[in-house]
Design an enzyme around this catalytic site. Structure first.
Site, PDB file in Angstrom:
ATOM      1  N   SER A   1       0.859  -1.184   0.000  1.00 35.05           N
ATOM      2  CA  SER A   1       0.000   0.000   0.000  1.00 35.05           C
ATOM      3  C   SER A   1       0.896   1.235   0.000  1.00 35.05           C
ATOM      4  O   SER A   1       2.052   1.169   0.451  1.00 35.05           O
ATOM      5  CB  SER A   1      -0.865   0.010   1.263  1.00 35.05           C
ATOM      6  OG  SER A   1      -1.480   1.282   1.435  1.00 35.05           O
TER       7      SER A   1
ATOM      8  N   TYR B   1      -1.591  -1.317  10.475  1.00 35.08           N
ATOM      9  CA  TYR B   1      -1.752  -1.523   9.028  1.00 35.08           C
ATOM     10  C   TYR B   1      -0.517  -1.027   8.278  1.00 35.08           C
ATOM     11  O   TYR B   1       0.046  -1.730   7.435  1.00 35.08           O
ATOM     12  CB  TYR B   1      -3.014  -0.801   8.545  1.00 35.08           C
ATOM     13  CG  TYR B   1      -3.282  -0.934   7.052  1.00 35.08           C
ATOM     14  CD1 TYR B   1      -3.907  -2.070   6.534  1.00 35.08           C
ATOM     15  CD2 TYR B   1      -2.927   0.077   6.157  1.00 35.08           C
ATOM     16  CE1 TYR B   1      -4.164  -2.188   5.163  1.00 35.08           C
ATOM     17  CE2 TYR B   1      -3.175  -0.032   4.797  1.00 35.08           C
ATOM     18  CZ  TYR B   1      -3.802  -1.166   4.310  1.00 35.08           C
ATOM     19  OH  TYR B   1      -4.046  -1.286   2.957  1.00 35.08           O
TER      20      TYR B   1
HETATM   21  N1  LIG Z   1      -8.593  -0.045  -1.657  1.00 33.54           N
HETATM   22  C1  LIG Z   1      -7.483   0.619  -1.465  1.00 33.54           C
HETATM   23  O1  LIG Z   1      -7.493   1.858  -1.564  1.00 33.54           O
HETATM   24  C2  LIG Z   1      -6.188  -0.090  -1.138  1.00 33.54           C
HETATM   25  C3  LIG Z   1      -5.046   0.687  -1.049  1.00 33.54           C
HETATM   26  C4  LIG Z   1      -3.832   0.085  -0.758  1.00 33.54           C
HETATM   27  C5  LIG Z   1      -3.761  -1.286  -0.556  1.00 33.54           C
HETATM   28  N2  LIG Z   1      -4.898  -2.048  -0.640  1.00 33.54           N
HETATM   29  C6  LIG Z   1      -4.731  -3.498  -0.410  1.00 33.54           C
HETATM   30  O2  LIG Z   1      -5.249  -4.223  -1.502  1.00 33.54           O
HETATM   31  C7  LIG Z   1      -5.739  -5.498  -1.052  1.00 33.54           C
HETATM   32  C8  LIG Z   1      -7.175  -5.653  -1.502  1.00 33.54           C
HETATM   33  O3  LIG Z   1      -7.940  -4.643  -0.877  1.00 33.54           O
HETATM   34  P1  LIG Z   1      -9.365  -4.144  -1.375  1.00 33.54           P
HETATM   35  O4  LIG Z   1      -9.308  -2.684  -1.417  1.00 33.54           O
HETATM   36  O5  LIG Z   1      -9.810  -4.917  -2.550  1.00 33.54           O
HETATM   37  O6  LIG Z   1     -10.208  -4.523  -0.070  1.00 33.54           O
HETATM   38  P2  LIG Z   1     -11.622  -5.250   0.104  1.00 33.54           P
HETATM   39  O7  LIG Z   1     -11.989  -5.030   1.518  1.00 33.54           O
HETATM   40  O8  LIG Z   1     -12.543  -4.825  -0.966  1.00 33.54           O
HETATM   41  O9  LIG Z   1     -11.235  -6.780  -0.137  1.00 33.54           O
HETATM   42  C9  LIG Z   1     -10.401  -7.475   0.761  1.00 33.54           C
HETATM   43  C10 LIG Z   1     -10.610  -8.956   0.551  1.00 33.54           C
HETATM   44  O10 LIG Z   1      -9.818  -9.674   1.506  1.00 33.54           O
HETATM   45  C11 LIG Z   1     -10.639 -10.681   2.083  1.00 33.54           C
HETATM   46  N3  LIG Z   1     -10.188 -11.108   3.395  1.00 33.54           N
HETATM   47  C12 LIG Z   1     -10.200 -10.393   4.549  1.00 33.54           C
HETATM   48  N4  LIG Z   1      -9.757 -11.175   5.563  1.00 33.54           N
HETATM   49  C13 LIG Z   1      -9.474 -12.392   5.031  1.00 33.54           C
HETATM   50  C14 LIG Z   1      -8.991 -13.608   5.562  1.00 33.54           C
HETATM   51  N5  LIG Z   1      -8.718 -13.754   6.873  1.00 33.54           N
HETATM   52  N6  LIG Z   1      -8.804 -14.654   4.732  1.00 33.54           N
HETATM   53  C15 LIG Z   1      -9.079 -14.529   3.403  1.00 33.54           C
HETATM   54  N7  LIG Z   1      -9.550 -13.425   2.843  1.00 33.54           N
HETATM   55  C16 LIG Z   1      -9.745 -12.354   3.654  1.00 33.54           C
HETATM   56  C17 LIG Z   1     -12.020 -10.053   2.129  1.00 33.54           C
HETATM   57  O11 LIG Z   1     -13.037 -11.019   2.327  1.00 33.54           O
HETATM   58  C18 LIG Z   1     -12.085  -9.363   0.773  1.00 33.54           C
HETATM   59  O12 LIG Z   1     -12.476 -10.246  -0.236  1.00 33.54           O
HETATM   60  C19 LIG Z   1      -5.592  -5.482   0.471  1.00 33.54           C
HETATM   61  O13 LIG Z   1      -4.399  -6.159   0.829  1.00 33.54           O
HETATM   62  C20 LIG Z   1      -5.500  -4.018   0.787  1.00 33.54           C
HETATM   63  O14 LIG Z   1      -4.871  -3.756   2.003  1.00 33.54           O
HETATM   64  C21 LIG Z   1      -6.107  -1.474  -0.925  1.00 33.54           C
END
Ligand SMILES: NC(=O)c1ccc[n+]([C@@H]2O[C@H](COP(=O)([O-])OP(=O)(O)OC[C@H]3O[C@@H](n4cnc5c(N)ncnc54)[C@H](O)[C@@H]3O)[C@@H](O)[C@H]2O)c1
Length: 255
Positions: free
Chosen positions: A142, A156
């Site tokens: 991230s 985080y």
């Molecule tokens: N959305 C953003 O702005 C952003 C920015 C930087 C990094 N990220 C990273 O990208 C990745 C995806 O994030 P996103 O934005 O799609 O989030 P999201 O919340 O839409 O999806 C996260 C997914 O992870 C799954 N998950 C959570 N706990 C779990 C577990 N114990 N076992 C298996 N699956 C699990 C959830 O069910 C969901 O499907 C994450 O690692 C997040 O930290 C997102």
């Protein structure tokens, strides 16, 4: 019409958000997609959707905090399809916890998913990828892990910084075997995580962020999925150990 499937990708947390878009991008590129998530309905629906579009997908329930579940699932998939060609360690949680409430339990809860959850899936898949002499691993960091500090999300930020070290260490250890390891550091992306008012920016905060993103818009999950697909492809054959920021110019444009 169904296509000849020669490559298999496993994606954690693939039911929604970035994982979901990544699953669809890999399916369009001709991969068999092993969709995994704790969200069973969303995961199963996505696998069905990919199949109905002529792709190949299977849903398997997987909680990345369980070593036993992770090892068993990887073994099952390898028995069916051989060594994985790509692993996308995507599952992540971002929970707002002010420092005064950041107990060991709250800290561990985030690390167990966001960092240890990644090593669990990589550790399970690496031996057969190594033996096959090829493959690509992509881990989601991230901007909060590579550049910014995030108040009330110290756990985080620390876990996502940890992903950078994970990528580098794994990259060097696996390089000689032909397995590459890279990461992606997304900026502000329109998913449930960023849209959560309780734990992140919320819908209004996300829209407001567009004003200080040089490209003038918040990212979409597809913007990240396509970079993950690139890192898995032979176009990135000489890249390993890198974490690529994908943020519409946010980091270089804020001063
Ligand atoms: N959305 C953003 O702005 C952003 C920015 C930087 C990094 N990220 C990273 O990208 C990745 C995806 O994030 P996103 O934005 O799609 O989030 P999201 O919340 O839409 O999806 C996260 C997914 O992870 C799954 N998950 C959570 N706990 C779990 C577990 N114990 N076992 C298996 N699956 C699990 C959830 O069910 C969901 O499907 C994450 O690692 C997040 O930290 C997102």
């Amino acid at each position: 019409m169904s296509q000849l499937i020669e490559k298999t990708v496993l994606i954690t947390g693939a039911g929604i958000g970035i994982g979901r878009s990544t699953a669809k991008a890999f399916a369009r590129a001709g991969y068999r997609v092993i969709v995994t998530d704790v969200l069973k309905d969303a995961g199963a629906a996505l696998a069905g959707e990919i199949e109905s579009e002529g792709g190949a997908a299977e849903f398997h329930s997987l909680d990345v905090t369980s070593t036993d579940q992770t090892n068993a699932l990887v073994a099952t998939v390898e028995d069916r399809h051989g060594a994985l060609d790509c692993v996308v360690a995507n599952a992540g949680i971002a929970i707002k916890v002010p420092l005064e409430e950041l107990t060991d339990e709250r800290w561990d809860e985030t690390f167990d998913v966001d960092l240890k959850g990644m090593i669990r899936i990589v550790r399970a898949a690496a031996p057969k990828m190594r033996a096959a002499g090829k493959g690509s691993i992509v881990c989601l960091s991230s901007i909060m892990g590579v550049a910014y500090g995030w108040d009330e999300h110290v756990h985080y930020s620390a876990a996502k910084s940890g992903v950078v070290g994970l990528v580098r260490g794994l990259a060097v250890e696996l390089a000689a075997s032909g397995v590459r390891v890279n990461g992606v550091a997304p900026g502000y992306i329109r998913t449930a995580q960023a849209l959560s008012k309780e734990n992140s920016l919320g819908p209004e905060g996300l829209e407001a962020a567009a004003d200080f993103i040089p490209m003038g818009r918040v990212g979409e999950p597809e913007d990240i999925a396509d970079v993950i697909l690139f890192l898995a492809s032979t176009a990135a054959r000489y890249m390993t150990g890198q974490v690529v920021t994908v943020d519409g110019g946010l980091l270089v444009g804020r001063y």
